[in-house]
Design a protein around this motif. Structure first.
Motif, PDB file in Angstrom:
ATOM      1  N   GLN A  18      -0.111  10.529   0.791  1.00 27.00           N
ATOM      2  CA  GLN A  18      -0.769  10.206   1.960  1.00 27.00           C
ATOM      3  C   GLN A  18      -2.342  10.360   2.198  1.00 27.00           C
ATOM      4  O   GLN A  18      -3.057   9.557   2.645  1.00 27.00           O
ATOM      5  CB  GLN A  18      -0.043  10.622   3.185  1.00 27.00           C
ATOM      6  N   TYR A  19      -2.797  11.364   1.911  1.00 24.94           N
ATOM      7  CA  TYR A  19      -4.168  11.574   1.753  1.00 24.94           C
ATOM      8  C   TYR A  19      -5.022  10.641   1.057  1.00 24.94           C
ATOM      9  O   TYR A  19      -6.006  10.154   1.516  1.00 24.94           O
ATOM     10  CB  TYR A  19      -4.596  13.283   1.301  1.00 24.94           C
ATOM     11  N   GLY A  20      -4.488  10.204  -0.105  1.00 27.21           N
ATOM     12  CA  GLY A  20      -5.137   9.372  -0.920  1.00 27.21           C
ATOM     13  C   GLY A  20      -5.258   7.944  -0.394  1.00 27.21           C
ATOM     14  O   GLY A  20      -6.138   7.474  -0.308  1.00 27.21           O
ATOM     15  N   ALA A  21      -4.115   7.411   0.422  1.00 31.22           N
ATOM     16  CA  ALA A  21      -3.881   6.269   1.086  1.00 31.22           C
ATOM     17  C   ALA A  21      -4.858   6.261   2.131  1.00 31.22           C
ATOM     18  O   ALA A  21      -5.595   5.262   2.552  1.00 31.22           O
ATOM     19  CB  ALA A  21      -2.676   6.236   1.450  1.00 31.22           C
ATOM     20  N   LEU A  22      -4.984   7.515   2.874  1.00 32.69           N
ATOM     21  CA  LEU A  22      -5.944   7.368   3.813  1.00 32.69           C
ATOM     22  C   LEU A  22      -7.424   7.569   3.687  1.00 32.69           C
ATOM     23  O   LEU A  22      -8.309   6.986   4.256  1.00 32.69           O
ATOM     24  CB  LEU A  22      -5.783   8.795   4.837  1.00 32.69           C
ATOM     25  N   ASP A  23      -7.681   8.105   2.440  1.00 32.06           N
ATOM     26  CA  ASP A  23      -8.944   7.858   1.862  1.00 32.06           C
ATOM     27  C   ASP A  23      -9.427   6.484   1.840  1.00 32.06           C
ATOM     28  O   ASP A  23     -10.695   6.069   1.928  1.00 32.06           O
ATOM     29  CB  ASP A  23      -9.256   8.508   0.472  1.00 32.06           C
ATOM     30  N   ALA A  24      -8.715   5.728   1.193  1.00 36.37           N
ATOM     31  CA  ALA A  24      -8.624   4.353   0.972  1.00 36.37           C
ATOM     32  C   ALA A  24      -9.111   3.425   2.244  1.00 36.37           C
ATOM     33  O   ALA A  24      -9.870   2.642   2.398  1.00 36.37           O
ATOM     34  CB  ALA A  24      -7.671   3.715   0.256  1.00 36.37           C
ATOM     35  N   ILE A  25      -8.223   3.686   3.332  1.00 39.33           N
ATOM     36  CA  ILE A  25      -8.224   2.920   4.358  1.00 39.33           C
ATOM     37  C   ILE A  25      -9.262   3.173   5.524  1.00 39.33           C
ATOM     38  O   ILE A  25      -9.386   2.635   6.522  1.00 39.33           O
ATOM     39  CB  ILE A  25      -6.979   2.735   5.036  1.00 39.33           C
ATOM     40  N   ARG A  26     -10.085   4.479   5.208  1.00 45.32           N
ATOM     41  CA  ARG A  26     -10.836   5.141   6.335  1.00 45.32           C
ATOM     42  C   ARG A  26     -11.885   4.291   6.437  1.00 45.32           C
ATOM     43  O   ARG A  26     -12.558   3.392   5.629  1.00 45.32           O
ATOM     44  CB  ARG A  26     -11.592   6.224   5.659  1.00 45.32           C
ATOM     45  N   ASP A  27     -12.226   3.766   7.723  1.00 48.13           N
ATOM     46  CA  ASP A  27     -13.327   2.822   8.251  1.00 48.13           C
ATOM     47  C   ASP A  27     -12.935   1.486   8.023  1.00 48.13           C
ATOM     48  O   ASP A  27     -13.856   0.586   7.979  1.00 48.13           O
ATOM     49  CB  ASP A  27     -14.677   3.120   7.773  1.00 48.13           C
ATOM     50  N   SER A  28     -11.832   1.127   7.584  1.00 49.88           N
ATOM     51  CA  SER A  28     -11.393  -0.222   7.192  1.00 49.88           C
ATOM     52  C   SER A  28     -10.624  -0.834   8.524  1.00 49.88           C
ATOM     53  O   SER A  28     -10.600  -2.022   8.508  1.00 49.88           O
ATOM     54  CB  SER A  28     -10.452  -0.222   5.999  1.00 49.88           C
ATOM     55  N   GLY A  29     -10.408   0.034   9.346  1.00 51.82           N
ATOM     56  CA  GLY A  29      -9.536  -0.549  10.415  1.00 51.82           C
ATOM     57  C   GLY A  29      -8.043  -0.799  10.275  1.00 51.82           C
ATOM     58  O   GLY A  29      -7.416  -1.081  11.164  1.00 51.82           O
ATOM     59  N   PHE A  30      -7.697  -0.401   9.244  1.00 52.24           N
ATOM     60  CA  PHE A  30      -6.099  -0.311   9.058  1.00 52.24           C
ATOM     61  C   PHE A  30      -5.754   0.931   9.040  1.00 52.24           C
ATOM     62  O   PHE A  30      -6.425   1.871   9.248  1.00 52.24           O
ATOM     63  CB  PHE A  30      -5.940  -0.796   7.329  1.00 52.24           C
ATOM     64  N   LEU A  36      -4.052  -3.108  -1.758  1.00 50.33           N
ATOM     65  CA  LEU A  36      -3.485  -3.823  -0.748  1.00 50.33           C
ATOM     66  C   LEU A  36      -4.624  -4.286   0.197  1.00 50.33           C
ATOM     67  O   LEU A  36      -4.539  -5.352   0.911  1.00 50.33           O
ATOM     68  CB  LEU A  36      -2.416  -3.040   0.044  1.00 50.33           C
ATOM     69  N   LEU A  37      -5.882  -3.788  -0.067  1.00 51.43           N
ATOM     70  CA  LEU A  37      -7.042  -4.282   0.800  1.00 51.43           C
ATOM     71  C   LEU A  37      -7.800  -5.273   0.375  1.00 51.43           C
ATOM     72  O   LEU A  37      -8.560  -5.920   1.045  1.00 51.43           O
ATOM     73  CB  LEU A  37      -7.949  -2.980   1.116  1.00 51.43           C
ATOM     74  N   ALA A  38      -7.671  -5.346  -1.031  1.00 48.22           N
ATOM     75  CA  ALA A  38      -8.515  -6.501  -1.721  1.00 48.22           C
ATOM     76  C   ALA A  38      -8.165  -7.781  -1.425  1.00 48.22           C
ATOM     77  O   ALA A  38      -6.917  -8.179  -0.819  1.00 48.22           O
ATOM     78  CB  ALA A  38      -8.226  -6.671  -3.255  1.00 48.22           C
ATOM     79  N   GLU A  39      -9.069  -8.850  -1.260  1.00 49.04           N
ATOM     80  CA  GLU A  39      -8.684 -10.085  -0.875  1.00 49.04           C
ATOM     81  C   GLU A  39      -7.587 -10.760  -2.031  1.00 49.04           C
ATOM     82  O   GLU A  39      -7.599 -10.317  -3.157  1.00 49.04           O
ATOM     83  CB  GLU A  39     -10.070 -11.137  -1.094  1.00 49.04           C
ATOM     84  N   PRO A  40      -6.608 -11.639  -1.617  1.00 53.47           N
ATOM     85  CA  PRO A  40      -5.424 -12.035  -2.441  1.00 53.47           C
ATOM     86  C   PRO A  40      -6.147 -12.581  -3.538  1.00 53.47           C
ATOM     87  O   PRO A  40      -5.716 -12.296  -4.741  1.00 53.47           O
ATOM     88  CB  PRO A  40      -4.765 -13.081  -1.648  1.00 53.47           C
ATOM     89  N   ALA A  41      -7.189 -13.406  -3.598  1.00 54.18           N
ATOM     90  CA  ALA A  41      -7.644 -14.174  -4.802  1.00 54.18           C
ATOM     91  C   ALA A  41      -8.194 -13.185  -5.811  1.00 54.18           C
ATOM     92  O   ALA A  41      -8.025 -13.230  -7.026  1.00 54.18           O
ATOM     93  CB  ALA A  41      -8.888 -15.245  -4.437  1.00 54.18           C
ATOM     94  N   ALA A  42      -9.002 -12.173  -5.485  1.00 61.61           N
ATOM     95  CA  ALA A  42      -9.463 -11.176  -6.007  1.00 61.61           C
ATOM     96  C   ALA A  42      -8.414 -10.209  -6.575  1.00 61.61           C
ATOM     97  O   ALA A  42      -8.346  -9.634  -7.877  1.00 61.61           O
ATOM     98  CB  ALA A  42     -10.439 -10.339  -5.186  1.00 61.61           C
TER      99      ALA A  42
END
Length: 358
Positions: A101-113, A328-334
């Motif tokens: 969970q800590y790792g996932a939160l690192d990724a989404i911090r400041d992303s709005g998710f 999961l945050l990357a644009e689908p095409a990318a």
């Protein structure tokens, strides 16, 4: 002298009678106060270029005035998806899940998710339907699948069927590269075997994880194969299946350490089970590492807190969670062009091992 040019300021509309100070405002309140539609507020929240600057400024002024913070569901109105990332797991090790969970939160911090978690029992016949309901009710943007549910192809197929993005963490590749975080557990277990052999151990025992976990198979295979390459065979009675829990580690160690013909070293499939070995050894008056060497797997915080400090194969669990969420945050095409992510375990040597006394 020419008159001074006036600076225009956009003021928010007068407060509505329904705007009660101190009361949390809804997206409907913001729309009414800014004299726009709810859809326009949603577009402002999602930074849509379809909103005129003057309207955007007015809506944002109202939001600031009332300290309005949109929830993820409101943000997703324009896209028919929420701004929620789900994490689905069935894992008995609490620290493993916390680090993930800590790792996932690192990724989404400041992303709005935001992150929402869904524990489940993958042995239950209806668990896939439960995950489906979770995804659909929350309108999830995407789902992280954590071992062992990440190893269930039927679950992955269901998510693909309902068009939900997902990422999978597993010890081997199980899916399209763009969805995989591969942990190479086999290599880490082989390193533990090489280390024990280098110290001179030949009478070695193994406590494995549950047979329903792919990670348990990979760790067992890596350990057994590495020893076999050096002419060391593990007798069947020296291999005990456990449940990745402290209690199962205790039960397994009681079997392995009973009697006079004890192994000189034990490799446990995770740190929780290794801690169970410590308890049994202490109770039996067996000193670690003088009479028994012990190695764990995961290198959780528990490893450095045991005495003597436990040698353990470090699996970068927090990094695994961060990478899986980032996919999961990357644009689908990318995202479709991404290569499989890979993390490598390695042995952290501490004080729980030394050459055998005999």
């Amino acid at each position: 002298m020419p008159p001074r040019k006036k600076t225009e300021r956009i003021a928010p509309p007068a407060k509505s009678a329904s705007a009660v100070p101190g009361k949390a405002q809804t997206i409907n309140d913001i729309a009414r106060l800014a004299e726009v539609s709810k859809k326009t507020v949603s577009r402002v929240i999602n930074q849509s270029p379809l909103v005129h600057k003057e309207t955007r400024d007015r809506v944002e002024a109202v939001m600031r005035e009332f300290n309005y913070t949109p929830d993820p569901f409101a943000r997703g109105l324009a896209f028919r998806r929420s701004f929620l990332i789900g994490m689905v797991y069935d894992n008995p090790t609490a620290q493993y899940i916390v680090n993930m969970q800590y790792g996932a939160l690192d990724a989404i911090r400041d992303s709005g998710f935001e992150l929402v978690v869904h524990p489940c029992d993958s042995r239950s016949p209806g668990y896939i339907d439960g995950v489906r309901r979770f995804v659909q009710q929350q309108k999830l943007h995407g789902v992280m699948l954590v071992p062992r549910v990440s190893e269930d192809q039927a679950l992955a197929d269901m998510l693909a069927e309902i068009d939900c993005r997902y990422s999978r963490i597993a010890s081997v590749s199980l899916d399209q590269a763009s969805r995989m975080v591969i942990t190479h557990d086999r290599d880490g277990a082989a390193e533990a075997a090489d280390y024990l052999q280098s110290l001179g151990h030949r009478d070695i025992a193994l406590i494995t994880g549950p047979s329903s976990y792919r990670s348990a198979h990979e760790r067992t295979a890596g350990f057994v194969e590495a020893l076999a390459k050096r002419g060391i065979e593990l007798p069947r009675e020296r291999v005990v299946e456990a449940g990745y829990t402290f209690e199962s580690g205790v039960a397994s160690a009681e079997r392995l350490l009973a009697g006079n013909q004890r192994p000189t070293a034990i490799f446990a499939g995770n740190d929780e089970m290794a801690a169970g070995v410590y308890k049994v050894a202490l109770r039996a008056g067996i000193s670690i590492p003088q009479e028994l060497s012990v190695i764990g797997f995961d290198d959780s915080p528990l490893a450095s807190r045991l005495w003597p400090a436990l040698s353990s194969v470090r699996l970068p669990i927090r990094d695994m969670g961060r990478i899986a969420a980032s996919m999961l945050l990357a644009e689908p095409a990318a995202a479709s062009a991404l290569a499989a992510a890979s993390v490598r375990p390695h042995l952290i040597v501490r004080d729980s091992c030394q050459p055998p006394a005999r």
